[in-house]
Design a protein around this motif. Sequence first.
Motif, PDB file in Angstrom:
ATOM      1  N   LEU A 269      -1.854  -4.564   0.855  1.00  0.00           N
ATOM      2  CA  LEU A 269      -2.702  -5.397  -0.003  1.00  0.00           C
ATOM      3  C   LEU A 269      -3.078  -4.681  -1.305  1.00  0.00           C
ATOM      4  O   LEU A 269      -3.090  -5.274  -2.382  1.00  0.00           O
ATOM      5  N   LEU A 270      -3.380  -3.389  -1.207  1.00  0.00           N
ATOM      6  CA  LEU A 270      -4.022  -2.704  -2.334  1.00  0.00           C
ATOM      7  C   LEU A 270      -3.125  -1.756  -3.121  1.00  0.00           C
ATOM      8  O   LEU A 270      -3.450  -1.385  -4.246  1.00  0.00           O
ATOM      9  N   ARG A 271      -2.032  -1.343  -2.507  1.00  0.00           N
ATOM     10  CA  ARG A 271      -1.128  -0.427  -3.221  1.00  0.00           C
ATOM     11  C   ARG A 271      -0.707  -1.018  -4.572  1.00  0.00           C
ATOM     12  O   ARG A 271      -0.723  -0.319  -5.589  1.00  0.00           O
ATOM     13  N   PRO A 272      -0.387  -2.343  -4.592  1.00  0.00           N
ATOM     14  CA  PRO A 272       0.008  -2.932  -5.884  1.00  0.00           C
ATOM     15  C   PRO A 272      -1.061  -2.779  -6.965  1.00  0.00           C
ATOM     16  O   PRO A 272      -0.763  -2.885  -8.158  1.00  0.00           O
ATOM     17  N   LEU A 273      -2.298  -2.539  -6.552  1.00  0.00           N
ATOM     18  CA  LEU A 273      -3.367  -2.392  -7.551  1.00  0.00           C
ATOM     19  C   LEU A 273      -3.513  -0.941  -7.988  1.00  0.00           C
ATOM     20  O   LEU A 273      -4.407  -0.606  -8.763  1.00  0.00           O
ATOM     21  N   GLY A 274      -2.653  -0.099  -7.438  1.00  0.00           N
ATOM     22  CA  GLY A 274      -2.737   1.312  -7.806  1.00  0.00           C
ATOM     23  C   GLY A 274      -3.827   2.055  -7.059  1.00  0.00           C
ATOM     24  O   GLY A 274      -4.249   3.137  -7.468  1.00  0.00           O
ATOM     25  N   ILE A 275      -4.283   1.464  -5.968  1.00  0.00           N
ATOM     26  CA  ILE A 275      -5.307   2.146  -5.171  1.00  0.00           C
ATOM     27  C   ILE A 275      -4.615   3.034  -4.145  1.00  0.00           C
ATOM     28  O   ILE A 275      -3.683   2.618  -3.474  1.00  0.00           O
ATOM     29  N   ASN A 276      -5.095   4.269  -4.059  1.00  0.00           N
ATOM     30  CA  ASN A 276      -4.493   5.261  -3.185  1.00  0.00           C
ATOM     31  C   ASN A 276      -5.176   5.272  -1.827  1.00  0.00           C
ATOM     32  O   ASN A 276      -6.374   5.535  -1.739  1.00  0.00           O
ATOM     33  N   ILE A 277      -4.419   5.021  -0.783  1.00  0.00           N
ATOM     34  CA  ILE A 277      -5.029   4.975   0.544  1.00  0.00           C
ATOM     35  C   ILE A 277      -4.472   6.092   1.415  1.00  0.00           C
ATOM     36  O   ILE A 277      -3.271   6.343   1.412  1.00  0.00           O
ATOM     37  N   VAL A 278      -5.372   6.750   2.118  1.00  0.00           N
ATOM     38  CA  VAL A 278      -4.965   7.893   2.923  1.00  0.00           C
ATOM     39  C   VAL A 278      -5.381   7.658   4.371  1.00  0.00           C
ATOM     40  O   VAL A 278      -6.462   7.113   4.638  1.00  0.00           O
ATOM     41  N   LEU A 279      -4.494   8.051   5.277  1.00  0.00           N
ATOM     42  CA  LEU A 279      -4.793   7.922   6.702  1.00  0.00           C
ATOM     43  C   LEU A 279      -5.210   9.279   7.252  1.00  0.00           C
ATOM     44  O   LEU A 279      -4.528  10.281   7.040  1.00  0.00           O
ATOM     45  N   LEU A 280      -6.337   9.297   7.951  1.00  0.00           N
ATOM     46  CA  LEU A 280      -6.810  10.562   8.493  1.00  0.00           C
ATOM     47  C   LEU A 280      -7.219  10.375   9.954  1.00  0.00           C
ATOM     48  O   LEU A 280      -8.280   9.837  10.251  1.00  0.00           O
ATOM     49  N   THR A 281      -6.317  10.782  10.835  1.00  0.00           N
ATOM     50  CA  THR A 281      -6.633  10.717  12.269  1.00  0.00           C
ATOM     51  C   THR A 281      -6.180  12.027  12.893  1.00  0.00           C
ATOM     52  O   THR A 281      -5.562  12.851  12.229  1.00  0.00           O
ATOM     53  N   ASN A 282      -6.452  12.182  14.169  1.00  0.00           N
ATOM     54  CA  ASN A 282      -6.041  13.431  14.811  1.00  0.00           C
ATOM     55  C   ASN A 282      -4.541  13.475  15.081  1.00  0.00           C
ATOM     56  O   ASN A 282      -4.001  14.499  15.470  1.00  0.00           O
ATOM     57  N   ALA A 283      -3.879  12.345  14.866  1.00  0.00           N
ATOM     58  CA  ALA A 283      -2.431  12.341  15.012  1.00  0.00           C
ATOM     59  C   ALA A 283      -1.771  12.824  13.719  1.00  0.00           C
ATOM     60  O   ALA A 283      -0.602  13.170  13.694  1.00  0.00           O
TER      61      ALA A 283
END
Length: 709
Positions: A346-360
Amino acid sequence: MITYQGLNINTKKQRLNEIPVRYVKGVGPARAETLKRLEIETVEDLLYHFPRRYEDRSKFKPISQVKIGEYGTVKGEILTLGGHRIGKGKSIFRVKVGDETGAIYAVWFNQPYMKNWFKSGDKIILYGKVEIYKDVQITAPEFEIITEEGKETIHTGRIVPIYPLTEGLSNRGLRSIMKNALDKYLDEVDEALPSEIRARHKLLDLKQAIGNLHFPEAEALRQAAYERVVFDEFFILQLALALRKTKIKEADGGIAHKVGGELLGSFKMLIPFRLTDAQRKAIEDIEKDMASPKPMNRLLEGDVGSGKTIVAAYALVLTVQNGYQGALMVPTEILARQHFNNLNGLLRPLGINIVLLTNAVIGESREEASRMVEDGTANIIVGTHALIQEGVKFKNLGLAVIDEQHKFGVDQRSSLKEKGSNPDVLFMTATPIPRTLAMTLYGDLDLSVLDQMPEGRIPPKAYWVGEERRQGIYKFIAQEVSAGRQAFIVYPIIEKKKDKGLPARGGSASGGKAATDMYEKFKREIFPKFKVGLVHGRLEDSEKERVMDDFKDGKVQILVSTTIIEVGIDNPNVSVMLIENPERFGLSQLHQLRGRIGRGNQRSYCILLSETESEQAKKRLKALISTTSGFNIAEEDLQIRGPGEFFGIRQHGLPELRYANLVSDVRQLEAARKEAFNLINCDGDLSLPNHKQLKEIIKRKFSEKIPSP
Ligand code: ADP
Ligand code: MG
C-alpha cells in the motif's frame, strides 16, 4: 502563638484501617494470626469481610409444628439436660427444650463438655435439621441462649451470616468477633461518598450498609446494603480510571500532528475500496486526537474483518507525513509479516520505508533493520515483541499502534510507548469486549468502534454437526477446493501423544483428534489429489512462514492447523473452515477462528464437528451458530464463563473485584462510572475538602496499580 501539640494527638481519631484487629474484643494474638490467613489485619479488613451467604433462621416455629427432615428454628426453655456413655469412648448429651406446644431434644454426640453451656430454665433458640429417632430431635443444632429478653441474637433467631472461614475459625467464633467489632467501631466508619451521589442513587449510608451486610435486619436491607458496597467498589475504580485519563490527557509534550497534506492525500487516493462510515468516523476521531498536543490514548475496537488495518495505516501515514516514525506491534510473527507485506504493498508507492523487526529477522538483516530504526531511515516499523527489546532505539516515535492488544501484557503495552517521548498511542482489538468489561478494563481510553462490515461481505454460515456427517463434510471440502476455493481444518491439539491430558474444555482430555495425525491422513487417504499443508506453533518460524505463504498463494489448498491461525490471517479465497472438537475452545476463540473466513465476497461455511455431551459446551456452540455479531458473542461468553475467565482477564490487568459482579451488577457499574467521571470533571484532582477522603482511598487502593492499557 502557642500550640498544644499533645491535644491534637489525643483528639485525633485513629482510622479503622490503622487499628490492628487484635484490639477487637475476642481477638487475641492467636486469633489475630488465624485472621491474617483471611487477609484480615485491621478493624477495617474485618468489617469488610462479608458473609458468603446467609441462613434465614428468623422464622420461629411452635415446637409441635416442626417438620421432620426440614431445617427449623424454635425457641423455648430448657426443661431437662443430661448425658451418658453409650459405648467405648462414646457419649451422648441431650437437652430437652419445651414451649407451650411441645418439646424437642437438642443432641450432641461425644461432646460431654457441652453440658457446661446450659442450665435448666435457660431460654434458648435452636436451629437445625429436625429428625426423629426415639424422640423428635435436632443433632448438634446451632443454638443461642437468650440472656436478656429482647437482646439481639447473632447465631439464631434472625437472618444469620455464614462467613468464608479458615482452619481454626468457626462461624460462631467469627460472628461473635464481628458483633464486638461492629458494636465498638461501626460508628467510626467514615462516609466517603458525597451525599448528593448517595441521594441520587438512593444508597444506604455506609454504616447502615456494613451493619446490614453482617447482621441483616431484613432481606430488603441486606440487598440494599449489597448494592451500596458494589456501588462503592465500582465508584472507586472508575474514579481511579477517570483520574488516570485526565492525567494522560493533561500530560505535556505530546505531539500536535498537522492534519492534511500531500502524502496523506495520495494515500487516500490509493485506498482500493470505499471506507465504511465506521472507518471514516474512526479516522476522524484519530485525526482529532493526533492533532491535539495531548497524547492520544485510544482503543479501536472492531470485529474480525471490520477493517482496522486501513485505519491504522492512515494514522501511520499521518505521523510519517509529520516527520515522525510509526510503529505497529502485533503478537505473532505471521501477523507481523502479513501486516508488513500489506503495508508495503500500500505505502511503498508513496516512498514510505517500512521495516520488519521480529525475532525471526536475524544476523545482518537484523542489524540493518535496527540501524534504520535508529537513524530514522525506517518510517514505519512493523514487528512483534522484538520492538520493545532493550536494544531497539527509535529516532522519533510519533505513533505506536498495538494490534490485538489483549495478547500483550500490561507492561509490554506501555513499553512500546516508552520508546518515544509521549507518542500518540492507538490500541486495536478484534475481540469485541462487552461494554461492562470495556468500562472496567479500558475505562481510561477513548473508544472508536468499527461496528460495520465492509460492503459486500457475506457473513459465514455456521453449522454444528455430528460424526455421521464426517464423510459428507469431506466431500463438501473436496467440492469447494475443486471449484478453486481453499479450506482450513482446525484442531485443538498438535499431536496426540505429547498433548495427552492437555486441559480440555468440556470434553474428555483423552480422545479428540490432533492436527499432525489428521494431516497425514488427509494427505494420504482423504485428499490425495489436493495439496494439503500443516501449520502449528511448534514449527520453526521459517517453516510457518513458508506454509502460510503457500496457503496465501494457493499452493496449499487445504491447511490443517491449530489455533495459530486465530489471529489475523487474511486469505479471502478460503470458503470452508472445519473445526474439530470445537467443544474444547472458548466461545470468543471460536468466533476469532471463524473470522478467518468470509473475508472475500463469496459464501463461506464454518462447520463445527462435535459430539459433546457437556451442557456448557453445547451452550457455546449454539451461541456461535446463532449469531455472527462479535459483540453478541462476547456478551454471551461473559455470561457463560463469568468475568474471571473471560480471555484470561488477569492478563488484561483487570483489578480484582471483591464484591461486585460484572455480569449481574451492570446497572451499578454504569451509574458509578457516570458519577465518577462527573466528579472528576468538576474536581480534576480531588482537591475539594469533601473529596479528601476519596483521594486517600484511591491512593491507598491503587497507588500505582491503576489498570493501565
Ligand atoms: P481486521 O479488522 O480484522 O484487522 P482487516 O483490516 O484485515 O480487518 O480487513 C479485512 C479485509 O477487508 C482486508 O482484506 C481489507 O483489505 C478489507 N477491507 C477493509 N476495509 C474495507 C472496505 N471499506 N471495503 C472493502 N474491503 C475492505
Ligand atoms: Mg487485523
